[in-house]
Enzyme design. Structure first.
Site, short mmCIF file in Angstrom:
data_model
loop_
_atom_site.label_atom_id
_atom_site.label_comp_id
_atom_site.label_asym_id
_atom_site.label_seq_id
_atom_site.Cartn_x
_atom_site.Cartn_y
_atom_site.Cartn_z
N GLU A 34 0.87 -1.16 0.00
CA GLU A 34 0.00 0.00 0.00
C GLU A 34 0.92 1.22 0.00
OE1 GLU A 34 -2.68 0.28 3.35
OE2 GLU A 34 -3.46 2.20 2.60
N ARG A 261 5.48 -13.34 9.39
CA ARG A 261 6.11 -12.05 9.10
C ARG A 261 7.45 -11.97 9.80
NH1 ARG A 261 2.63 -8.23 9.46
NH2 ARG A 261 3.92 -6.48 10.03
N LYS A 271 4.49 0.69 9.56
CA LYS A 271 4.63 1.96 8.85
C LYS A 271 4.08 3.11 9.67
CE LYS A 271 3.14 0.17 4.94
NZ LYS A 271 2.49 0.03 3.64
P1 ATP Z 1 2.85 -2.37 8.12
O1 ATP Z 1 2.05 -3.28 9.01
O2 ATP Z 1 4.27 -2.28 8.47
O3 ATP Z 1 2.21 -1.04 7.93
P2 ATP Z 1 1.63 -3.47 5.89
O4 ATP Z 1 1.41 -4.93 5.95
O5 ATP Z 1 0.47 -2.61 6.19
O6 ATP Z 1 2.89 -3.09 6.75
P3 ATP Z 1 1.64 -3.39 3.09
O7 ATP Z 1 2.05 -2.30 2.21
O8 ATP Z 1 0.21 -3.75 3.16
O9 ATP Z 1 2.18 -3.03 4.52
O10 ATP Z 1 2.52 -4.69 2.85
C1 ATP Z 1 2.87 -5.20 1.58
C2 ATP Z 1 3.26 -6.64 1.76
O11 ATP Z 1 4.36 -6.76 2.64
C3 ATP Z 1 2.13 -7.46 2.34
O12 ATP Z 1 1.98 -8.62 1.56
C4 ATP Z 1 2.59 -7.78 3.73
O13 ATP Z 1 2.12 -9.02 4.14
C5 ATP Z 1 4.11 -7.77 3.60
N1 ATP Z 1 4.72 -7.44 4.88
C6 ATP Z 1 4.51 -6.35 5.63
N2 ATP Z 1 5.21 -6.41 6.79
C7 ATP Z 1 5.90 -7.58 6.75
C8 ATP Z 1 6.81 -8.24 7.64
N3 ATP Z 1 7.14 -7.70 8.81
N4 ATP Z 1 7.32 -9.43 7.27
C9 ATP Z 1 6.98 -9.97 6.09
N5 ATP Z 1 6.15 -9.42 5.21
C10 ATP Z 1 5.60 -8.24 5.53
MG MG Z 2 -1.36 -3.42 5.60
#
Ligand code: ATP
Ligand code: MG
Length: 558
Positions: A34, A261, A271
């Site tokens: 995102e 994760r 984020k």
């Molecule tokens: P955050 O929780 O840090 O804001 P997010 O999951 O909201 O991260 P996205 O932009 O939705 O951020 O994530 C893009 C991809 O990265 C998703 O498929 C998510 O599962 C993966 N991802 C995010 N954080 C991790 C992590 N700590 N380890 C592995 N994959 C991750």
């Molecule tokens: Mg997310």
């Protein structure tokens, strides 16, 4: 087929089976960020997995797809930074750069189709009411009073939502699934909402936006994704993922697979929290070298290979676990140990005058660029009567095992001569301002003239030739192993006050006036450093410490 069968994880095992059984002849994955912030090291795990698979398997690929369904938080700046971070990590989406917003028309049509199937309805409960009616894990939900609306009315209302006839938040479109389901995600989830916000790509074309759960599975399906890899928290969303695709009978139904994760000690990863550090001014932007963002790590001096190696080293599992920050630091240490040229630099200078060295003589001393790698060559560094050494390499009252400069002890200057202390000069407060030594002319190149042993070797730079430089000593941003692990305490309270020390008065070897910005190097005996690309100017490099030579945190914790 993968080449490295030894490190095959459970996802690659599934893929191998799907290829063998003929279920698929090519593999298509996607990385779906995102664009609401910069990528962090957790994302790198997902990138390496998805793009790694796309690259390993024959005629397979990985798409970069921006999940841009929330215009109030998303920006072009983040689209740009995310794209360049993925590229920098060494991956390539080819022609497959996609945006969920490219599918807004299709998604709207799918929603209309759901209504026509009697599987979606326009609901006028407020957000709070929707939550109340949803029930809890122990209490079943209650049907919305709008659930039995007829098809024609639903179609009409949904079109009018799109036409802008209703206020933001006054109506939503909900999937009609099961208010008694044990899975809260299946209790008539909201799939469209009204939101008047300019979208970074579609502008003001839309005032209704699809929700994540509806968008994600359909985008996967539209793009022909075969394996939709996501983190464990999406496990409870999988029934909804499957329900949408089954109900709409789409041609392609990808398989969602969840993996653990990345959790890393001594940092925060979401984020939202990284954003707080930036907006509260606790760090200098998203690419502050202390941030665990890809941009921050790059500016710290991490190499793409070190991050890829880290990700492949930690593996892909099904259970959440913690990785110690030391593992990441070690990955960059290992990579830089191989490739970083060695140079000499003094962080905290102490002047040494070699009394018996001719006043106006200058020698060019040959110094190796990498003692274990002759192929990396050597360079010349000037040597003369006045040099700088590290202040902590001299002690007036030294313990026995102090193999550096001290009274009655001989020490080797790296690649140069043996010196011995002659006199210490102090100011009124008793602070040592310079020391005088004598050198042994027969010990040139650090060779022992008569086979006598000199245990210590210290680094130095010529005082007359040294280049003044700024060196920034970066350390972990948090002192707490789990900065956001305590609900009573704000994670910002455990910021390490020593995470950045700026040293302005450093003396480095003169050849570094020509060093390129973005270069990695090792200051001997100090650590690995990176020439800051933003703040260096021609002839005036600024060095960021990437990592120390040894893990001092592991020792501290013992
Ligand atoms: P955050 O929780 O840090 O804001 P997010 O999951 O909201 O991260 P996205 O932009 O939705 O951020 O994530 C893009 C991809 O990265 C998703 O498929 C998510 O599962 C993966 N991802 C995010 N954080 C991790 C992590 N700590 N380890 C592995 N994959 C991750
Ligand atoms: Mg997310």
């Amino acid at each position: 087929m993968t080449t490295d069968s030894q490190s095959k994880d459970f996802i690659r095992t599934i893929i191998d089976e799907d290829l063998k059984s003929g279920k698929h002849s090519q593999i298509v994955t996607r990385f779906p960020p995102e664009p609401n912030g910069y990528l962090h090291i957790g994302h790198a795990k997902s990138i390496c997995l998805n793009f790694g698979i796309g690259a390993e398997y024959q005629n397979s690929r990985c798409h970069l797809r921006f999940d841009d369904t929330n215009p109030s938080k998303e920006e072009q700046e983040f689209v740009n930074s995310i794209s360049s971070d993925v590229k920098w990590l060494g991956f390539d989406w080819g022609e497959h750069l996609h945006f969920a917003s490219d599918y807004f028309d299709q998604l709207f049509d799918y929603a209309v189709q759901l209504i026509k199937l009697g599987k979606a309805y326009v609901c006028e409960l407020s957000g709070d009411e929707v939550r109340q009616y949803r029930g809890t894990l122990t209490d079943p939900g209650q049907d919305s009073p709008y659930r039995q609306r007829d098809l024609a009315e639903n179609l009409d209302l949904f079109q009018r939502m799109r036409a802008g006839e209703f206020e933001d938040g006054s109506r939503v479109l909900r999937a009609k699934i099961d208010m008694k389901s044990g899975n809260l995600n299946m209790r008539d989830p909201v799939i469209y909402r009204i939101l008047r916000a300019d979208h970074h790509r579609t502008g003001s074309k839309w005032c209704v936006y699809p929700m994540y759960d509806f968008t994600h599975c359909l985008s996967d399906s539209i793009e022909g994704i075969t394996h939709s890899l996501c983190t464990l928290e999406f496990m409870d969303h999988r029934p909804l993922y499957d329900w949408v695709l089954e109900t709409l009978a789409t041609d392609n139904h990808p398989r969602q697979i969840e993996f653990a994760r990345l959790n890393l000690t001594y940092t925060v990863m979401s984020k939202r929290k990284l954003m707080q550090l930036v907006s509260d001014g606790l760090v200098n932007g998203w690419d502050d070298p202390r941030m665990m963002t890809i941009a921050g790590l790059r500016r710290r001096g991490y190499t793409p290979a070190s991050i890829r190696n880290f990700c492949s080293g930690i593996g892909i599992g099904k259970r959440d676990s913690w990785i110690d920050m030391g593992v990441l630091e070690n990955a960059v240490r290992e990579d830089l140990n191989e490739l970083a040229p060695r140079v000499m630099g003094i962080l905290d200078p102490l002047k040494v005058i070699i009394d018996n060295y001719p006043e106006d003589q200058v020698e060019e001393i040959e110094a190796k660029n990498h003692p274990q790698k002759p192929e990396m060559g050597s360079r010349e560094v000037p040597f003369c009567r006045e040099i700088y050494i590290e202040r902590h390499d001299f002690l007036e009252e030294a313990p026995k095992k102090f193999f550096r400069l001290a009274p009655d002890r001989e020490v080797r200057l790296r690649y140069a001569y043996f010196i011995k202390l002659a006199k210490v000069v102090k100011d009124e407060s008793g602070k040592v301002i310079e020391v005088h030594c004598t050198y042994n002319p027969e010990s040139r190149c650090g060779n022992s003239p008569d086979g006598r042993k000199v245990k210590g070797t210290i680094h130095w730079v010529s005082a007359r030739h040294a280049l003044d430089a700024e060196i920034r000593l970066y350390d972990r941003l948090f002192t707490d192993e789990f900065p956001d692990g305590n609900k009573e305490k704000d994670f910002k309270e455990s910021i390490n006050p020593e995470s950045l020390k700026v040293l302005k008065n450093c003396k480095v070897e003169p050849g570094l006036a020509q060093v390129k910005s973005g270069a990695n190097l090792q200051f001997e005996r100090q650590g690995y450093f990176y020439v800051d690309p933003n703040d260096s100017s021609p002839g005036q490099p600024v060095f960021n410490r990437t990592v120390t030579l040894r893990d001092s945190w592991a020792r501290r914790n013992k």
